[in-house]
Write a protein that holds these residues in place. Sequence first.
Motif: not given
Lengths: 304, 276
Positions: B150-169
């Motif tokens: 729903x927030x268009x982050x299906x490809x980040x499901x298994x990532x650690x939060x530290x890998x994401x950008x501010x907006x993605x977090x």
Amino acid sequence: MTIVDTFAEGRGLRRIREDRVPSTANEYGKPPKGAAEKAVRANDGQPSRPRSFSGGAFLPYLLPVILVILWQAGSSAGFISDRIMPSPVAVIAAFWERLLSGELARDVGVSGARALSGLLIGGSIGFLLGIANGVSKLSEQLTDTTLQMLRTIPHLAMIPLVILWFGIGEEAKLFLTSLGVLFPIYLNTYHGVKNVDRDLIEMGQIYGMSGWSLFRKVIFPGALPSIFVGLRYALGIMWLTLIVSESIAANSGIGYMANTAREFMMTDVVVLALVIYAALGKLADVIARTLERTALSWNPAYQR
Amino acid sequence: MPIGPYQSPLAFISDAELDSHHAAQPVEYQASPQPAGLRLRGVEKRFGDNQVLRGIDLDVPAGQFVAIVGKSGCGKSTLLRLLVGLDDPTGGRIEFVDEAGEAVEPNSRIVFQEPRLLPWFSVADNVAVGLGDGVPKAFGRREAERALAGVQLSDKVKDWPSKLSGGQRQRVALARALVSRPGLLALDEPLGALDALTRLGMQDLVTDVWRELGFTAVLVTHDVGEAVHLADRVIVLDEGRISLDLEIPRDRPRRYGEPALAEIEGKLLDTILGKA
């Protein structure tokens, strides 16, 4: 112990300060600059380091190997007396002889078991007290001041008293080792729990966590980096205490082996004991670091 | 994050699609609860000698998107914390009502300016935190993946939060708040720490999820433009009182720079800065 221990506390504090970087900037910690550069280069499909010198893995061991070769050369040429320092070959020969006779395995096993049981008992007490005092104000007020006072006593200074209490048996060694590892683990666990991000705890509470689940999902993982710092300091103190207590009185163990050898002027065995201590210390540290890397794989500082 | 033209109302992934992904057992799906409207009567909050809120009367119909703006220290964040039960008012009443005016459980959630993700949990596990304790793992994972889609982050499901950008977090934080289908969503400057372009994309995303899920939204922001772009109604707080309550009678999607919106924005700024 005071010096090492104070240092351990200092490290704990420094960690904490690093962790307390304003959370708006980045609450996950930033990967070191070098890592970022490396990642960028890796993305370009280039090796992270020029391969002109292929001895990368060997380089750290170059100096020790040269020293051992010089040492052996000095012994063979007669510059170094056997009474003062045996040659490396003599140490290896002593190692081989004791390995075959089974004495070595027995002594290392006995020392290892002492070290581990001390770590287990002292470490558990320190860990539980650290958690309790970090979580509960009452527990903190009841015990923290006492523990802070006790930890300033060099635990090896208690040897005369410990001998009076326990004699020279296993209990004395266990008591000293436990006492030695207790404080670094206590201090770092306590600081780790105290410095878990308040915002994360509030978040957990908003989402209905409390008690055990809050501890398991937020507090413990947040304190873990600091707990590992404590564990690694405790391992150093553990071996130190064991060496001292085995030298005072023992009828088995590496310290006993070294002390007996001294009485018969077998310098090769004395040096062998030192080498074994070094190897065991290194092994313990490698295990702790592996555990650390596995448990903290979420932390950019531990990602490769 | 797509930016610019308005995105089609987002579609949460269907059950069938998820099933084909995971071949898991179908799970009983939580019905979307009713949006919870607000009824505030004489709400006060004081910290020691400092009276932050001085009698707030406010009715928010269920499903409305309200923005609260005002200078720093006007009490807007305090009001928001009262709404989601993080603090208790020192006076007055806060009630939650459905469309018919009957009392309801609000099931309220809040998104902060900082994402407050657990760095030691994967993105999916962080979202599953929003479902509360004691939820079966498979169910939690499914719901988390649905919310992340729903927030268009299906490809980040298994990532650690530290890998994401501010907006993605911040999108993960939004998914965590939405995964339990709240009746009331409080947003405390959720886009304040993002760069300007990421913020515009996030504004569209917030509008989309609100239209999709139909919760009551209360947004606290110091960005009047953002308030006007997102909300049905903007409330100006000044020294603990409501000084202006303004409907934004514009249909969605709203374009940036619409003259009518710019006029409203100007009027609000005049009020806030005391030039009205």
